[in-house]
Motif scaffolding. Structure first.
Motif, PDB file in Angstrom:
ATOM      1  N   PRO A 152       0.813  -1.218   0.000  1.00  0.00           N
ATOM      2  CA  PRO A 152       0.000   0.000   0.000  1.00  0.00           C
ATOM      3  C   PRO A 152       0.848   1.270   0.000  1.00  0.00           C
ATOM      4  N   ASP A 181       5.869   3.876   0.466  1.00  0.00           N
ATOM      5  CA  ASP A 181       5.191   2.952   1.373  1.00  0.00           C
ATOM      6  C   ASP A 181       5.531   3.356   2.811  1.00  0.00           C
ATOM      7  N   ARG A 188       0.976   3.287 -10.025  1.00  0.00           N
ATOM      8  CA  ARG A 188      -0.244   3.247  -9.230  1.00  0.00           C
ATOM      9  C   ARG A 188      -1.264   4.208  -9.825  1.00  0.00           C
ATOM     10  N   ASN A 191      -6.847   2.157  -5.038  1.00  0.00           N
ATOM     11  CA  ASN A 191      -6.519   0.786  -5.422  1.00  0.00           C
ATOM     12  C   ASN A 191      -7.472   0.295  -6.512  1.00  0.00           C
ATOM     13  N   GLU A 201      -6.037   4.913  -0.853  1.00  0.00           N
ATOM     14  CA  GLU A 201      -4.886   4.227  -0.306  1.00  0.00           C
ATOM     15  C   GLU A 201      -3.935   5.275   0.253  1.00  0.00           C
TER      16      GLU A 201
END
Length: 154
Positions: A51, A77, A86, A127, A133
């Motif tokens: 994540p 992270d 992402r 996500n 996230e």
């Protein structure tokens, strides 16, 4: 003390060493098979992406009206490792002044200056289930008057 052979069904997603330790490579589903003396067993491992904890952005960004430019962002992270590729959503509180869009690698945001003024961009990673996230980040975007060009000599 019997020998065990470990096999990953998809080494591009996960590898497994001689002691059975599985190392994740990419998100997805992979089967891990163990065989010993003609007998075997299998387990399915689901690998999820690490994540995103935070998005590092510059304190502010300035560009001229009618121009397009970009600023760098860094996704981290919880351990401070850089993450890429992402789904970053960029929203402007004043799209009539400036709007932006991230690149596919999620390390740049391209900004278009529409009108003189200030806009605040909110950046959020979502996500695959479209859930937020990590923490959202904000950056102030200043759009200045279009620069004038000096007359050229003949």
């Amino acid at each position: 003390d019997r020998p065990i052979e470990w096999i990953s069904g998809d080494p591009s997603k996960a590898t497994v060493n001689a002691t059975g330790l599985v190392t994740a490579i990419a998100s997805g589903v992979v089967s891990i098979v163990a065989t010993s003396e003609g007998r075997g067993g299998q387990s399915t491992v689901i690998i999820q992406q690490t994540p995103v904890d935070s998005i590092v952005v510059p304190g502010s960004f300035t560009l001229a009206r009618g121009f397009t430019s970009a600023f760098a962002i860094t996704l981290l992270d919880s351990r401070g490792n850089t993450l890429r590729n992402r789904n970053v959503v960029v929203t402007s509180d004043t799209p009539g002044v400036a709007f932006g869009a991230p690149n596919a690698q999620s390390n740049l945001v391209t900004v278009s200056g529409v009108a003189v003024g200030t806009a605040t961009f909110t950046l959020q990673v979502v996500n695959n289930n479209n859930q937020n996230e990590g923490k959202a980040s904000r950056i102030v975007v200043n759009v200045t008057a279009t620069p004038t060009l000096a007359p050229q000599s003949p």
